[in-house]
Scaffold this motif. Sequence first.
Motif, PDB file in Angstrom:
ATOM      1  N   GLY A 107      26.629  27.385  53.381  1.00 48.31           N
ATOM      2  CA  GLY A 107      25.581  28.618  53.211  1.00 48.31           C
ATOM      3  C   GLY A 107      24.475  28.637  51.813  1.00 48.31           C
ATOM      4  O   GLY A 107      23.651  28.971  52.284  1.00 48.31           O
ATOM      5  N   TYR A 108      24.355  27.931  50.724  1.00 48.26           N
ATOM      6  CA  TYR A 108      23.678  28.546  49.980  1.00 48.26           C
ATOM      7  C   TYR A 108      22.799  27.663  48.998  1.00 48.26           C
ATOM      8  O   TYR A 108      23.337  26.378  49.370  1.00 48.26           O
ATOM      9  CB  TYR A 108      25.052  28.433  48.127  1.00 48.26           C
ATOM     10  CG  TYR A 108      25.620  29.914  48.570  1.00 48.26           C
ATOM     11  CD1 TYR A 108      25.480  31.633  48.551  1.00 48.26           C
ATOM     12  CD2 TYR A 108      27.187  29.483  48.940  1.00 48.26           C
ATOM     13  CE1 TYR A 108      26.599  32.896  48.573  1.00 48.26           C
ATOM     14  CE2 TYR A 108      28.178  30.309  48.745  1.00 48.26           C
ATOM     15  CZ  TYR A 108      27.815  32.379  49.001  1.00 48.26           C
ATOM     16  OH  TYR A 108      28.591  33.248  49.272  1.00 48.26           O
ATOM     17  N   VAL A 149      28.019  32.824  44.383  1.00 42.00           N
ATOM     18  CA  VAL A 149      29.098  31.753  44.764  1.00 42.00           C
ATOM     19  C   VAL A 149      30.161  31.435  44.089  1.00 42.00           C
ATOM     20  O   VAL A 149      31.115  31.028  45.050  1.00 42.00           O
ATOM     21  CB  VAL A 149      27.660  29.931  44.390  1.00 42.00           C
ATOM     22  CG1 VAL A 149      28.072  28.814  44.741  1.00 42.00           C
ATOM     23  CG2 VAL A 149      26.258  30.062  44.952  1.00 42.00           C
ATOM     24  N   ALA A 150      30.411  30.863  42.883  1.00 43.25           N
ATOM     25  CA  ALA A 150      31.593  30.896  42.203  1.00 43.25           C
ATOM     26  C   ALA A 150      32.166  32.017  42.640  1.00 43.25           C
ATOM     27  O   ALA A 150      33.492  32.143  42.760  1.00 43.25           O
ATOM     28  CB  ALA A 150      31.765  30.985  40.705  1.00 43.25           C
ATOM     29  N   ARG A 151      31.765  33.171  42.452  1.00 44.03           N
ATOM     30  CA  ARG A 151      33.226  34.152  43.321  1.00 44.03           C
ATOM     31  C   ARG A 151      33.396  34.007  44.917  1.00 44.03           C
ATOM     32  O   ARG A 151      34.944  33.924  44.597  1.00 44.03           O
ATOM     33  CB  ARG A 151      32.548  35.294  42.561  1.00 44.03           C
ATOM     34  CG  ARG A 151      33.599  36.887  43.386  1.00 44.03           C
ATOM     35  CD  ARG A 151      32.677  38.067  43.532  1.00 44.03           C
ATOM     36  NE  ARG A 151      31.942  38.749  44.234  1.00 44.03           N
ATOM     37  CZ  ARG A 151      30.624  38.300  43.651  1.00 44.03           C
ATOM     38  NH1 ARG A 151      30.148  38.595  42.532  1.00 44.03           N
ATOM     39  NH2 ARG A 151      29.765  38.794  44.858  1.00 44.03           N
ATOM     40  N   THR A 152      32.422  33.929  45.789  1.00 44.52           N
ATOM     41  CA  THR A 152      32.858  33.636  46.905  1.00 44.52           C
ATOM     42  C   THR A 152      33.636  32.462  47.365  1.00 44.52           C
ATOM     43  O   THR A 152      34.603  33.222  48.255  1.00 44.52           O
ATOM     44  CB  THR A 152      31.552  34.408  46.957  1.00 44.52           C
ATOM     45  OG1 THR A 152      31.195  34.902  47.745  1.00 44.52           O
ATOM     46  CG2 THR A 152      31.895  33.893  49.033  1.00 44.52           C
ATOM     47  N   LEU A 153      33.520  31.435  46.516  1.00 44.48           N
ATOM     48  CA  LEU A 153      34.333  30.192  46.987  1.00 44.48           C
ATOM     49  C   LEU A 153      35.021  29.921  45.925  1.00 44.48           C
ATOM     50  O   LEU A 153      35.658  29.011  46.362  1.00 44.48           O
ATOM     51  CB  LEU A 153      32.900  29.218  47.109  1.00 44.48           C
ATOM     52  CG  LEU A 153      31.679  29.449  47.780  1.00 44.48           C
ATOM     53  CD1 LEU A 153      30.914  27.651  48.204  1.00 44.48           C
ATOM     54  CD2 LEU A 153      31.664  29.650  49.428  1.00 44.48           C
ATOM     55  N   VAL A 184      29.971  22.741  35.419  1.00 43.68           N
ATOM     56  CA  VAL A 184      29.767  23.206  34.249  1.00 43.68           C
ATOM     57  C   VAL A 184      29.364  23.852  33.737  1.00 43.68           C
ATOM     58  O   VAL A 184      29.420  24.448  32.176  1.00 43.68           O
ATOM     59  CB  VAL A 184      28.557  21.931  33.763  1.00 43.68           C
ATOM     60  CG1 VAL A 184      29.540  20.446  33.667  1.00 43.68           C
ATOM     61  CG2 VAL A 184      27.426  22.161  33.820  1.00 43.68           C
ATOM     62  N   GLY A 185      29.027  25.081  34.617  1.00 45.46           N
ATOM     63  CA  GLY A 185      28.605  26.794  33.715  1.00 45.46           C
ATOM     64  C   GLY A 185      28.524  27.505  35.215  1.00 45.46           C
ATOM     65  O   GLY A 185      28.089  27.162  35.982  1.00 45.46           O
ATOM     66  N   ILE A 186      28.194  28.847  35.124  1.00 41.43           N
ATOM     67  CA  ILE A 186      28.993  29.922  35.756  1.00 41.43           C
ATOM     68  C   ILE A 186      27.916  30.483  35.074  1.00 41.43           C
ATOM     69  O   ILE A 186      28.031  31.340  34.028  1.00 41.43           O
ATOM     70  CB  ILE A 186      30.081  30.539  36.065  1.00 41.43           C
ATOM     71  CG1 ILE A 186      30.447  29.019  36.710  1.00 41.43           C
ATOM     72  CG2 ILE A 186      30.084  31.300  37.015  1.00 41.43           C
ATOM     73  CD1 ILE A 186      32.422  29.765  37.144  1.00 41.43           C
ATOM     74  N   ARG A 196      22.878  33.287  43.833  1.00 42.90           N
ATOM     75  CA  ARG A 196      23.275  32.401  45.513  1.00 42.90           C
ATOM     76  C   ARG A 196      22.891  31.101  45.819  1.00 42.90           C
ATOM     77  O   ARG A 196      22.552  31.500  46.640  1.00 42.90           O
ATOM     78  CB  ARG A 196      22.972  33.632  46.585  1.00 42.90           C
ATOM     79  CG  ARG A 196      23.333  35.346  46.867  1.00 42.90           C
ATOM     80  CD  ARG A 196      23.045  35.379  48.120  1.00 42.90           C
ATOM     81  NE  ARG A 196      21.910  35.870  48.211  1.00 42.90           N
ATOM     82  CZ  ARG A 196      20.745  36.925  47.275  1.00 42.90           C
ATOM     83  NH1 ARG A 196      21.143  37.184  45.907  1.00 42.90           N
ATOM     84  NH2 ARG A 196      19.633  36.939  47.046  1.00 42.90           N
ATOM     85  N   SER A 197      22.475  30.467  44.066  1.00 36.75           N
ATOM     86  CA  SER A 197      22.044  29.579  44.018  1.00 36.75           C
ATOM     87  C   SER A 197      22.841  28.782  43.358  1.00 36.75           C
ATOM     88  O   SER A 197      23.886  28.901  42.476  1.00 36.75           O
ATOM     89  CB  SER A 197      21.036  29.497  43.567  1.00 36.75           C
ATOM     90  OG  SER A 197      20.212  30.505  44.009  1.00 36.75           O
ATOM     91  N   LEU A 198      22.758  27.060  43.522  1.00 32.89           N
ATOM     92  CA  LEU A 198      23.219  25.598  43.111  1.00 32.89           C
ATOM     93  C   LEU A 198      22.275  25.486  42.498  1.00 32.89           C
ATOM     94  O   LEU A 198      21.598  24.735  42.544  1.00 32.89           O
ATOM     95  CB  LEU A 198      24.730  25.287  43.370  1.00 32.89           C
ATOM     96  CG  LEU A 198      25.984  25.830  44.064  1.00 32.89           C
ATOM     97  CD1 LEU A 198      25.770  26.414  45.753  1.00 32.89           C
ATOM     98  CD2 LEU A 198      26.444  24.295  44.454  1.00 32.89           C
TER      99      LEU A 198
END
Length: 416
Positions: A107-108, A149-153, A184-186, A196-198
């Motif tokens: 979804g992101y 993204v990192a926090r939610t997933l 490799v990075g957040i 909300r992006s990768l």
Amino acid sequence: MLNLMLQSMRNRLTSVCLTLTVIALAVALFIGVELVRTQAKQSFANTLSGTDLVVGARSGNLNLLLYSVFRLGNATNNIGYDTYQRLAQTRGIDWTIPLALGDSHRGYRVIGTNLDYFRHYQFGQRQSLHFAQGDPFDDLFEVVLGAEVARTLGYQLGDALTLSHGAGGSTSFVHHDEMPFTVVGILSPTGTPVDRSLHVSLEAIEAIHAGWQGGARVHGVNADEINQYDLTPKTITAFLVGLKSKFQLLNVQRAINTERSEPLSAVLPGMALAELWALLGQAEKALAIVSAFVVAVGLTGMLTTLLASLGERRREMAILRAMGAGPRHVFMLLWAEAALLALFGTLLGYLLAQGVILALAPLALAQYGLVLTPSLPTGTVAWMMLGVQLTGSLAGVLPAWRAYRHTLADGLTQRL
């Protein structure tokens, strides 16, 4: 006087609670509409800073801004990578950030770009991107995650993930599972769509689509075979432009808009946002008018309740007079009661609005990319709360005056 007023209100608890509820709901609606309106504008305005032009395939200014910056909607067409490279050398351009959209992960949105994204992208008041953990991507199958993204997933550095084809919702039926990516990075939180992006490289976008044709997989290609392919990007979705001087803005915009190799649009972000607010202006006015009428109805309900209760309280007022209270005391008693109801109703409405904003914030962020946060009353909200308090106090003058005019004999005389 205060104790007498509170005792009187306690004896009429049901009507008092109903009056407070009506006022609180009316005030909460007005405050909620105003907070959503102002914070939505602020959220959109803070998404992009320091970018002079947004360039994409020929389309409406607003559509281009929405899909390239706010990740809302999809592009009408792509831009040839060779065209992008040539335009990036246009006189007056200082830097560019290419963007390739079209894939997603649970979804992101996935953004294909290059390292200039982390060097030049700015948000808010010219704030640059910073890494909470790790570093930018350096290898082909490396990904940098936005904070949400990192926090939610629940991803951490070193975790593996798979991208999906298409920029649809949280469910996708076509996955690039033959080519997993490593985190490799957040990035640190920004309160913008970046969270909300990768982010992957442009070459990675080409790699995961190797063996695809016309939006469908023709034959499978795994990560070990990818070195056999030319991963030079063929197209991108849009690109951001920063200029050396603001005086060159119109010249560069004209050069891009008149590009002969393919039809392009170069949009000024500020003007596109102004177009969006103009489009939504009538809806904002309509909501504000409806909210104001609801507040007026709530105050009218309070006035009606106070007037209706006077008939029941005639004897109470007369007994107070008989015990030594003067007309002035009776007037102040009823007026203060109306002012207190308006004050408590306003405060309850404010707290209710903040609670609803807090409850809806995750949904607004996930579905619409809007950052909603509780805030202290300022500007229009503060003036509205003050106006409700003053109007409510004035509304208490009429029942207080009528009680003031009642004589002692009128209250003690039994009416048949």
